[in-house]
Design a protein around this motif. Structure first.
Motif, PDB file in Angstrom:
ATOM      1  N   CYS A 114     -63.558 104.724 -10.312  1.00  0.00           N
ATOM      2  CA  CYS A 114     -63.586 104.179  -8.948  1.00  0.00           C
ATOM      3  C   CYS A 114     -63.077 102.743  -8.934  1.00  0.00           C
ATOM      4  O   CYS A 114     -62.277 102.366  -8.076  1.00  0.00           O
ATOM      5  N   ALA A 164     -59.710 101.215  -7.220  1.00  0.00           N
ATOM      6  CA  ALA A 164     -59.723 100.128  -6.237  1.00  0.00           C
ATOM      7  C   ALA A 164     -58.795  99.002  -6.673  1.00  0.00           C
ATOM      8  O   ALA A 164     -58.072  98.421  -5.853  1.00  0.00           O
ATOM      9  N   GLU A 214     -60.390 107.895  -1.935  1.00  0.00           N
ATOM     10  CA  GLU A 214     -61.668 107.224  -2.122  1.00  0.00           C
ATOM     11  C   GLU A 214     -62.785 108.220  -1.901  1.00  0.00           C
ATOM     12  O   GLU A 214     -62.606 109.192  -1.176  1.00  0.00           O
ATOM     13  N   PRO A 244     -56.351 106.078   2.221  1.00  0.00           N
ATOM     14  CA  PRO A 244     -56.753 104.668   2.147  1.00  0.00           C
ATOM     15  C   PRO A 244     -55.694 103.762   2.777  1.00  0.00           C
ATOM     16  O   PRO A 244     -54.491 103.996   2.637  1.00  0.00           O
TER      17      PRO A 244
END
Lengths: 1159, 157
Positions: free
Chosen positions: A474, A478, A548, A558
């Motif tokens: 994750c 990001a 996400e 996103p």
């Protein structure tokens, strides 16, 4: 006299410590009794002193110290100030004279001293810590290391005692007393301890390196004490309600001292001292741990110590001066990584970004650069650690902390200058990717292949990488979205390259096999395995970059990805993009103008290319060379991707006007419209999307056909199908694909591979097909589609059951298997229920369910079938009941009732031979029945059923009646042992909670045995199974008490039972350690119980008052009780009274729990 | 396989073969299969693979339905294993003879007397209930041509 006691004790000790074969258990108990009775001796001080001076037994010394500790607390009022002080100095002298004591004895004696000091904290008789500090100072300045260490132990036990935490000894003080002592110590002594530590640290800092062994020993202890001071949980000005009565230690405490610490902690010399000390301490892992913990705590400094942001920034600057210098001058040793990562994290958590930006530019830049360097460093070592399967995961923990720190930082990236953090994000992303792919472009350790780790057995219970590493993936995703212009093309390039290598490798293998003319020809799989591992990781990373987690929200593209696609649009040719997408069999580079492909589409098409290579390999009979793991990861990627990218709802993107947006859940859209490329490739009503749907369904069918033996892969594949059809407005487009019809016919044929599907896969397939039906707009087409599936199952089911000789053949294994398979299919159908198909499906399913009741009879010997039937019922009740009208509801109730009756007919009083798994099987049945009963009650909460014109009034079966019947049957099957299974336990109490809430009246007329069993289980549940179950039991009690009160059932059995519960709840709330989160539920339960039994409540209050020895506490308790139920509070159960009582009770607990809870 | 259904052997319901093959991955816990030639009830079933990119293998643990002895096996999940035809039949207990032989009656009123009481607790429980004059129904488990009583219950009416 003292001599005699000593001999007795020594003798008893010998017996207690003797091995079991030498003494009898009676002897042992007798010896233990001797020791216990000695501990209760009145005024034992002289005897104890004598024993301490004379005995040779360590255990006796330990018991004597304990005796002293208990006696002093017990007899405090009988002792004079001089007695106490002389005892304290005796003990301290004793320690210094007997330096060779066993450490557990020394700690016990020091704890006794600490308890003496603590008991005297609020008493003029106590000498306070003054004399103590004098003693400690003289010990330290003695120059004797042993004496210095004794002084350190003294301080440690003092900190432990005063911290009022789990480290504090059980001395029988009230929580309030503990807390007042803690506060007093905190204001008058804690800083002294700290200054004392600083003094020693300064001295050691002045000593030449390397330090002497003695200096190291002292430094280690002093650092440990310093760490404890800096981790002290300072008492907040206003007591926190939920902390009252608790002695637990908080695991994460930030340094939040009051203003009094300003002059010390904000002094930059002190920060420098800690950094200098760390350079001296870091060569010893234990010392390094303490000193880096100190730095970490100092990095978390916050609260009123800072007058303003300027002071905060100034401190931050001093800290960074030291920290950056330290990082620049050393190479971290393995045990320093986690501490350094924690320090970074605390800084970024506790200091707002503007403070960092107010620093000179070089500071922030240097900080971020060090962070980047160390993140990559820890990441590389973490990957190595993982490859070697090390048990110790120091690097992994450090790495994850660093990534969390980055998440903190990039959440604010918008307040940084444009383009900030991009170079750092690129570095970290590159490094992560490199760690997970093979050379030459990657650096993933090849050790595993060489060391034969490839042959390692992997259990199904071993977590899949996608779950095991989801947190770090994750974060990496990001970070990659900060630099999509870098990360996405890079991923696409590496993925394309690996896919074509895989293709080449597979082709070579095929040629090899052809030339050998044998499928069985063995070959070296190591190259393939390396490629598979690369692909697996590339897919996991790509999934986290492109999508996400969207739990509870509509999955969206996103915003960063959308912005990237849009910003690139001038270089993108839509036709080429579509060409790249729709030719997964060709190499991208072979397509003319491929460099004008949209980056996002190109990455996705790389995944499609992988799918295509797999499919071709399967067709070429190279299935054994394909990795099911890569297949699974790919399907998992596609599921996530489908939900957010395929057939997006343009309304979520197109409009940037806030007024249009406000109606939608668009959490991550910053007003970006759809990108043209993504819209053309995947938008609704586009050829691109239609091609993609076709491609995906084809892949799913291919997997079903090929991989019946790989359950994980099948389930992941079918989840893609469900994802495609989940959303009603999207499924309209999905069903345009003719393959859906093929799939339906394939299912209806019930031949291999369909007949080989695992239960979970079968359910998903049927669920998807049923949902697909909803996608057809034309009713007759819709019906035609459903008919293929529904009719086939119907025919198979009745074909089987209506055979003339069914009663003869029903027991054969083959028939039973067909029955299981049909039931699984029906369950899948039930799971595909939606509002739009509910009516149709109920009509379809209800005859089966009626038939199933007979099957319970036929197959009562076979748990699997019985469980499936009950599960089907439960599923239908859950999904259909609340939409049914009265007639159909009644029909369903009737079916449930007869099913439960049939189940109970065969399960009451039954004993089976195999005890080993019996309980677990039974447990599964019971769990399902309980779920069914709970679902049956749901209509009383939620009823969307149409009203009927002619309501039936006679002979009506109510949901609650069925439930009561079921409960009556279930409770005897339940045992206290069964309640230990968490799922069963929570389901059981959930059922009771619902039932008592809606139909408390049913509890007045229960058979005696059933009622008793229920009450016993509720009583057990109040304390035995944790806060969730406690809460449910309190709710059950509230409902029952309310019913007793409102229906005026005084004198009934239920009424008497409430008196029992009143006593239990009263004790639980007032005297026991109790979870303050439950205060609302608990106070309501108590109030309702009081309303039922006001006299008994007064009696309980009186008893509690009488039991208070101290007059002051008695008075406070009396006042508190009066305020709890003031004359203005009406003792009737209604909302106002409940709320008023709850507020009073909250205040009551704050006032009295402090002295009622004792440790 | 159903073709043989019309041929009647003594005691054989359908004349079905003793076993039939099944893909290993399609087996389930609580079902039966043969391990080392013994009919077992599968009490544990798990899959594993050799290496992360290997193909699934199935580990089977089963208890012999007659002796309760534990057997284990491991095979690729694409392979077939033999599944025994296992049957459970209820009989009313009519009598227990001196040598612990039981006399059982099926639904059609046919009596069979070729079975013994099971050893251990279950046998004792049945004996005790029978001695107390209770009406008992026992379940007989059949597989691979062998029969055994595996459970009993009291009939209340």
């Amino acid at each position: 006299m003292a001599d005699q006691s000593m001999q007795e004790l020594e003798h008893a000790t010998q017996i207690v410590l003797a091995p079991p074969n030498i003494v009898t258990s009676e002897q042992r108990h007798a010896a233990e009794a001797v020791i216990l009775s000695f501990r209760k001796t009145k005024l034992p001080y002289n005897t104890c002193k004598f024993i301490l001076e004379n005995t040779k037994s360590d255990y006796v010394l330990f018991q004597t110290a304990t005796t002293l500790k208990e006696a002093i607390v017990r007899e405090w009022n009988l002792l004079s100030a001089d007695d106490i002080e002389s005892l304290r100095s005796f003990l301290l002298r004793y320690i210094t004279k007997h330096i060779s004591l066993q450490s557990y004895v020394r700690e016990q004696i020091l704890q006794t001293v600490a308890v003496i000091l603590k008991r005297g904290t609020l008493d003029p008789k106590g000498s306070g810590c003054e004399n103590m500090f004098t003693d400690v100072t003289s010990l330290i300045s003695s120059g004797n290391v042993t004496m210095q260490l004794v002084a350190c132990s003294m301080l440690t036990s003092l900190l432990n005692e005063y911290s009022s935490s789990s480290r504090t000894s059980n001395a029988g003080f009230t929580w309030e007393f503990h807390n007042r002592c803690k506060r007093t110590f905190e204001t008058s002594n804690l800083k002294k301890v700290f200054l004392f530590c600083l003094q020693v640290l300064n001295e050691i800092d002045g000593q030449p390196t390397p330090l002497t062994r003695e200096a190291i020993a002292v430094l280690n202890r002093v650092l440990s004490i310093t760490e404890q001071v800096l981790s002290w949980e300072f008492t907040p000005k206003n007591l926190m309600r939920r902390r009252i009565g608790l002695f637990e230690t908080n695991t994460y405490v930030t340094l939040k001292p009051n203003e009094a610490w300003r002059d010390t902690l904000l002094d930059r010399n002190i920060l420098q001292l800690f950094f200098k000390i760390h350079e001296k301490a870091r060569f010893n892992s234990e010392m390094a741990h303490h000193s880096i913990q100190c730095l970490g705590q100092l990095a978390s400094l916050n609260g009123s110590i800072f007058v303003n942001d300027e002071a905060r920034t100034q401190y931050l600057q001093s800290f960074l001066d030291g920290f950056l210098h330290l990082l620049a001058s050393i190479d971290l040793q393995d045990f320093e990584n986690l501490g350094v990562a924690t320090t970074f994290k605390n800084l970024l958590m506790m200091f707002p970004l503007p403070c960092f930006l107010a620093l000179p530019d070089t500071h922030f830049q240097a900080l971020v650069d060090h962070m980047t360097r160390l993140t990559c460093h820890m990441g590389r070592l973490a990957a190595m650690e993982e490859a070697l399967h090390k048990d110790d995961t120091i690097y992994m923990e450090g790495y994850e902390k660093m990534l969390e720190t980055w998440m903190q930082l990039i959440s604010d990236v918008k307040s940084l200058p444009e383009g900030a953090l991009k170079p750092q994000a690129s570095q970290i992303f590159n490094s992560y990717l490199q760690c997970h792919i093979s050379p030459p472009d990657g650096i993933r350790s090849q050790n595993c292949a060489e060391a034969g780790v490839d042959d390692e057995e992997i259990d199904e219970l071993d977590q899949d990488d996608r779950d095991k590493f989801s947190d770090q993936l994750c974060c990496i995703g990001a970070l990659a979205r900060v630099i999509p212009e870098h990360s996405i093309p890079l991923l696409a390039k590496v993925l394309e390259e690996r896919v074509s290598r895989l293709n080449g490798q597979l082709q070579r293998l095929q040629q090899q096999r052809e030339s050998l003319g044998s499928l069985e020809a063995s070959f070296d799989t190591s190259i393939l395995n390396i490629l598979h591992e690369d692909l697996h990781w590339l897919i996991l990373v790509a999934a986290h970059v492109l999508t996400e987690e969207a739990e509870g929200e509509t999955p969206m593209i996103p915003a960063d990805i959308m912005a990237y696609s849009i910003s690139n649009s001038k270089n993108v040719d839509i036709q080429t993009t579509l060409k790249v997408l729709s030719s997964p069999g060709e190499r991208v580079d072979d397509i003319p103008g491929s460099q004008t492909t949209d980056g996002v589409v190109r990455l996705i098409s790389a995944v499609f290319r992988l799918c295509e290579v797999e499919t071709r390999a399967v067709n070429a009979q190279l299935t054994d060379c394909v990795s099911p793991q890569v297949g699974s990861s790919t399907m998992w990627f596609l599921k996530r991707w489908v939900l957010s990218y395929l057939l997006p709802d343009e309304n979520y993107y197109n409009q940037s006007n806030t007024d249009l947006m406000s109606g939608y859940q668009c959490h991550n859209n910053n007003g970006h419209p759809m990108s043209m490329a993504l819209q053309s490739a995947f938008g609704r009503d586009t050829e691109g999307a239609q091609w993609t749907i076709n491609f995906l369904i084809q892949k799913v069918i291919c997997n079903i056909t090929t991989w019946s033996s790989e359950d994980h892969l099948l389930v992941d594949s079918l989840k893609v199908l469900v994802a495609l059809l989940k959303n009603g407005s999207k499924s309209v487009f999905v069903v345009k694909c003719n393959l859906m019809w093929d799939l339906a016919r394939l299912e209806a044929s019930n031949k291999p591979p369909i007949s080989l599907l695992s239960p979970s896969a079968r359910r998903l397939l049927l669920k998807a097909l049923i949902m697909a039906g909803s996608g057809f707009k034309d009713t007759s087409v819709k019906e035609e589609f459903w008919k293929i599936i529904l009719q086939s199952i119907h025919d198979r089911f009745y074909g089987l059951l209506c055979q003339e000789n069914f009663t003869k053949i029903c027991q054969s294994t083959e028939v039973r298997e067909s029955v299981c398979c049909l039931l699984e299919s029906l369950l899948g159908i039930a799971q595909g229920t939606r509002v739009d198909n509910m009516e149709r499906l109920f009509l379809y399913l209800s005859p089966f369910m009626a038939e199933n009741v007979k099957l319970i009879d036929v197959y009562h010997e076979y748990e699997t079938i019985v469980s499936l039937i009950l599960e089907l019922l439960s599923e239908v009740v859950q999904r259909h009941l609340c939409y049914l009208g009265e007639t159909n509801s009644k029909k369903l109730y009737d079916i449930c009732l007869s099913a439960i009756q049939m189940y109970s007919k065969h399960n009451t009083g039954k004993r089976t031979i195999d005890t080993s798994e019996d309980e677990e099987n039974k447990f599964h049945d019971i769990l399902i029945v309980m779920e069914l009963l709970t679902n049956l009650l749901s209509k009383d909460f939620l009823d969307f059923g149409p009203p009927e014109e002619t309501p039936h009034t006679n002979g009506q079966v109510e949901g609650a009646d069925v439930v009561m019947y079921g409960l009556n049957m279930l409770v005897p099957l339940m045992s206290a042992e069964l309640l230990k299974f968490p799922s069963l336990c929570s389901q059981y109490f959930k059922l009771l909670t619902f039932l008592t809430d809606i139909h408390p009246e049913k509890f007045t007329s229960l058979p005696e045995n059933l009622f008793k069993a229920l009450v016993a289980s509720i009583e057990h549940g109040l304390t035995a199974f944790g806060p969730d179950i406690t809460k449910m039991c309190l709710e059950i009690i509230t409902s029952l008490a309310t019913h007793v009160f409102e229906s005026n059932l005084t004198g009934s059995v239920l009424h008497t039972t409430m008196s029992h519960f009143l006593k239990l709840v009263f004790h639980m709330l007032l005297l026991e350690s109790f979870d303050m989160d439950l205060i609302e539920t608990a106070s309501t339960a108590l109030f309702c119980l009081i309303c039922c039994h006001q006299d008994q409540y007064r009696e309980l209050v009186n008893q509690l008052l009488q039991s208070q020895i101290e007059e002051q506490y008695k008075q406070r308790l009396l006042v508190a009780f009066n305020n709890l139920t003031p004359p203005t509070l009406t003792m009737t159960i209604n909302r106002q009274s409940k709320i008023a009582f709850m507020q009073n009770f909250d205040q009551f607990l704050v006032n009295v729990r402090g002295f009622l809870c004792i440790k | 396989m159903g073709d043989a259904a019309d041929v009647t052997f003594e005691k054989a319901e359908s004349g079905a073969s003793l076993t039939y093959p099944k893909q290993c991955s399609a087996l389930r816990k609580n079902e039966y299969c043969l391990i080392k030639g013994k009919p077992v009830k599968i009490v544990e079933m798990s899959t594993s693979k050799t290496g992360k990119h290997g193909h699934a293998k199935v580990h089977l643990t089963g208890l012999d339905v007659f002796t309760n002895k534990k057997y284990e096996d491991i095979c690729p999940s694409t392979h077939n294993v033999e599944v025994p035809n296992v049957k459970r039949t209820e009989y009313q207990l009519v009598d227990i003879t001196d040598e612990n032989f039981v006399s059982l009656m099926d639904d059609a009123g046919e009596i069979r007397e070729n079975l013994k009481l099971p050893e251990g607790d279950l046998g004792q429980l049945i004996q005790k209930s029978f001695d107390a004059g209770e009406t008992l129904v026992v379940t007989v488990l059949s597989a691979m041509g062998e029969d055994m009583i595996c459970s009993h219950k009291k009939v209340s009416d």
